[in-house]
Design an enzyme around this catalytic site. Structure first.
Site, PDB file in Angstrom:
ATOM      1  N   GLU A   1      46.779  36.033  35.308  1.00 56.14           N
ATOM      2  CA  GLU A   1      47.876  36.486  36.165  1.00 56.14           C
ATOM      3  C   GLU A   1      48.957  35.414  36.266  1.00 56.14           C
ATOM      4  OE1 GLU A   1      44.693  36.952  36.822  1.00 56.14           O
ATOM      5  OE2 GLU A   1      44.571  39.141  36.893  1.00 56.14           O
TER       6      GLU A   1
ATOM      7  N   HIS B   1      38.512  43.634  45.960  1.00 54.76           N
ATOM      8  CA  HIS B   1      39.212  44.754  45.330  1.00 54.76           C
ATOM      9  C   HIS B   1      39.902  45.664  46.334  1.00 54.76           C
ATOM     10  CE1 HIS B   1      36.296  43.436  42.305  1.00 54.76           C
ATOM     11  NE2 HIS B   1      37.156  43.895  41.402  1.00 54.76           N
TER      12      HIS B   1
END
Lengths: 423, 325
Positions: B59, B126
């Site tokens: 990322e 998540h």
């Protein structure tokens, strides 16, 4: 008491469920937590349990009917003693915080979250118990049997006198005073008055006239000052005799105005007007006259009173009073003082309030006959007298100055020839 | 035509690439048949074979690359698989991207798409809500659409915006929220504008993203069973805040509950309440409240998760608390 049984929220996904079969017939007695009806969600066959003990009075959905979460499945007629028992079993504050993590206090909205008494009804959505492999998902119930282990704390103001910011704004906006709240019935916590209560209160009654509002406003502003009153009796015989000799037969009010003007002009500290911390002595004595009209009092101003001889003053005052009663106040400007003849109502004594910006108001009581001891003849004489009052702004001067003013004024009233200029 | 929230996102990406050749999407496993972790780009590779580009599993690297592309005149859209993993790109987002205009005077027209929010069983890595930590940095626009229409228009507007936009999309809404949508007819609000989703005069419910729908359900329960009419305000954009709409609603109702799936400490709810307390104090007839997620990491267990996140019953309870004051 009739209590509804509502379709509970079973899991994350289901917004509705279908009634499969009733396990209890209408009219049957049921006990709290007893299974009432089978329902089918997308995933599971579940049962809905009774939220309270009592008689099942009504089934509201036939098998096969699909209901949204929260819809009414049935009604239970709760017996009164059962209801009492239920209340006893109702949520006591959780006695231990074993479920709560040590730092739970940082979760502000839960830690301070109160459960209002009225919330219990919504909790009639009963717990669902799954019969299938999926684990039962107990939802936090609003009847207080919450599964988060936290104490139910009642939030309140603790005080019927609590004023919320919105209520305070409404008070200012609507011209109400804090003291007006005492006359309202508060529907908020601990009896406090809510914004809604004020709206309701204001919807009653009728609007004050604009004149009344103006008077109310002026009086309230004036009342913020320290006002004091001095009074004394004044002999009126000389005045009453004197007025017959003067053109227009001036009233006691006219004499009083002229006497007040001359007394003030003689260096009395009450001839001042107060601005902040500054005292201003006007060059002339302008006096207001209180005139009663339909729904209030007007105070037209007569200028340079000390320069007006009694006949002229009579004429000028008659004019301004007539105009005021006609609704045409030509001059309502600043005055150093005012005169009110409350004696015309038959009153002997009163404490009128000077207008904001005026340092004093002179009041005249009714003329009455009275006995007066005559030491020369050792007998009682019949005289006529009246009470005169001076209500003054105690910031400008003290009682001594007011007394001297009133005494000087009385001296002039009792010797009315001194009110006439000698050419 | 009824489409899902996810399909609206996909439509917005396709239309944006159609309209502007500078737009491209960069993310992990987004190209080809796979079409990304949540299939947001599924089928787009066929239409734009060179502009749906797979990134390495970093990322940090992909965000830095997008920054460079934006400075070079392109309009990149970065897709993270989960908002939680955007934390790996924190340095690029807050030190470089947020500050670049102030440091260099050069615009940075890029969008970072963060799939956020909870689904039962998702657990601590998540389901997180990133809007508070990214909103804390001046220089980033942070939006969180709650409707199909907003999913489309806000993504188009985000791509069109010359400043970096953090686009927080709610994973639960991807498939669960569908609506009739015609982009030529649907209402298109400005990016920074809040929307009043339901009018009412008793209490204001302020929310954004997925929680707006629970607020609306709670409002229905409250209206039906308690005659309490809530005004539901959807912030849509959490930074900057539409202070006018917030304060106007509080001025109308005098009572307010801010509801969020995010944690309480230092969050958007706290920011909204600070605004109301300092600028709308005179309107308040009851203490302004917030209802947030429990202040613990997000649990895996569906039971614990249900207790972790506000639901319509707890929202209704909070409103009734406020009404009872």
């Amino acid at each position: 008491m009739r209590q509804s049984v509502r379709m509970p929220q079973f899991g994350e996904s289901s917004a509705e469920a279908t009634v499969v079969a009733w396990l209890v017939n209408p009219g049957d007695m049921v006990s709290s937590e007893q299974e009432l009806v089978e329902v089918q969600t997308e995933k599971s066959l579940l049962t809905v349990a009774a939220p309270a003990s009592g008689r099942l009075s009504e089934q509201c959905a036939e098998p096969g009917k699909k209901l949204a979460v929260g819809d009414i499945l049935a009604y239970i007629e709760v017996l009164s003693d059962e209801a009492a028992a239920k209340n006893q079993a109702a949520p006591a504050p959780a006695s231990n915080g074993s479920h709560a993590p040590a730092h739970a206090g940082t979760n502000g909205e839960r830690a301070t979250s109160p459960v209002p008494a009225g919330v219990h009804d919504i909790g009639t959505a009963p717990k669902a118990r799954a019969r299938t492999l999926t684990s039962p998902r107990r939802r936090p119930q609003l009847d207080g049997s919450r599964n988060d282990g936290r104490a139910a704390v009642r939030a309140g103001t603790g005080d019927a006198a609590f004023i919320s910011p919105r209520v305070r704004s409404l008070l200012v906006e609507s011209g109400l005073k804090v003291s007006d709240l005492a006359t309202m019935k508060g529907s908020g916590a601990d009896g406090r008055v809510t914004a809604e209560d004020i709206q309701h209160y204001l919807s009653q009654g009728e609007q004050m006239s604009s004149v009344r509002q103006a008077v109310a406003n002026a009086m309230a502003r004036s009342w913020t000052r320290p006002l004091a009153t001095v009074a004394r009796t004044v002999r009126m015989d000389a005045l009453l005799a004197h007025r017959r000799t003067i053109e227009g037969r001036p009233s006691a009010t006219i004499y009083a105005m002229r006497a007040l003007a001359l007394a003030l002009k003689d260096g009395n500290p009450l001839a001042c007007r107060l601005f902040g911390n500054r005292l201003l002595t006007p060059a002339h004595v302008d006096l207001a006259v209180a005139v009663e009209i339909d729904d209030g009092v007007l105070t037209p101003v007569v200028r340079k009173v000390e320069e007006l001889e009694l006949p002229k003053l009579t004429q000028v005052v008659e004019e301004v009073i007539a105009k005021a009663r006609d609704g045409r106040v030509s001059d309502a400007g600043d005055a150093v003082a005012a005169v009110s003849n409350y004696g015309t109502f038959g009153l002997n004594w009163a404490t009128p309030i000077p207008l904001p910006g005026q340092g004093l108001i002179l009041g005249l009581g009714a003329v009455r006959a009275a006995p007066d001891w005559n030491p020369a003849s050792k007998s009682w004489d019949r005289i006529r007298e009246a009470e005169f009052t001076v209500t003054f702004d105690h910031r400008i001067a003290d009682g001594g100055a007011a007394a001297r003013l009133l005494n000087a004024l009385a001296e002039l009233i009792e010797h009315p020839e001194r009110l006439v200029r000698k050419d | 035509m009824s489409i899902s929230y996810l399909e609206a996102l996909r439509m917005a990406l396709g239309d944006a690439m159609e309209a502007d050749p500078r737009v491209f999407v960069y993310g992990q496993d987004i190209a080809g048949e796979f079409g990304g972790a949540f299939k947001a780009t599924k089928g787009l590779s066929k239409r734009f074979p060179d502009r749906i580009i797979n990134s390495p599993i970093s990322e940090d690297a992909m965000t830095g690359m997008a920054l460079g592309a934006a400075l070079d005149g392109l309009r990149p859209v970065v897709e993270y698989q989960f908002a939680d993993f955007a934390s790996v790109a924190f340095n690029q987002l807050v030190n470089n991207i947020a500050a670049i205009y102030w440091r260099t005077g050069q615009n940075c027209p890029m969008v970072a798409r963060l799939p956020m929010g909870g689904t039962p069983g998702g657990g601590p890595f998540h389901c997180q809500m990133p809007e508070a930590w990214l909103s804390n940095h001046p220089g980033l626009v942070v939006v969180a659409p709650s409707t199909v229409s907003d999913a489309y228009f806000m993504l188009r507007d985000a791509i069109h915006c010359d400043d970096p936009v953090i686009y927080c999309e709610h994973k639960y809404l991807y498939y669960h929220l569908t609506a009739d949508f015609d982009k030529h007819r649907a209402e298109h609000l400005a990016l920074g504008e809040a929307a009043v989703r339901r009018t009412g005069s008793d209490c204001t419910l302020i929310s954004w993203s997925g929680m707006v729908h629970r607020c609306l359900k709670a409002a229905e329960v409250l209206a039906r069973d308690y005659e309490v009419e809530c005004q539901v305000v959807d912030l849509r954009c959490v930074r900057p805040l539409d202070t006018e709409t917030i304060l106007a609603s509080v001025a109308k109702t005098g009572r307010v509950v801010v509801v969020t799936e995010s944690w309480p400490f230092g969050g958007i709810a706290a920011e909204v309440l600070a605004l109301i307390a300092s600028e709308g104090f005179q309107h308040l007839d009851a203490p302004p409240k917030r209802l947030c997620a429990q202040d613990v990491p997000i649990p895996f267990s569906p039971d614990l998760y249900a207790a972790h996140t506000p639901d319509e019953m707890r929202i209704a309870e909070a409103v009734l608390d406020t009404m009872a004051f």
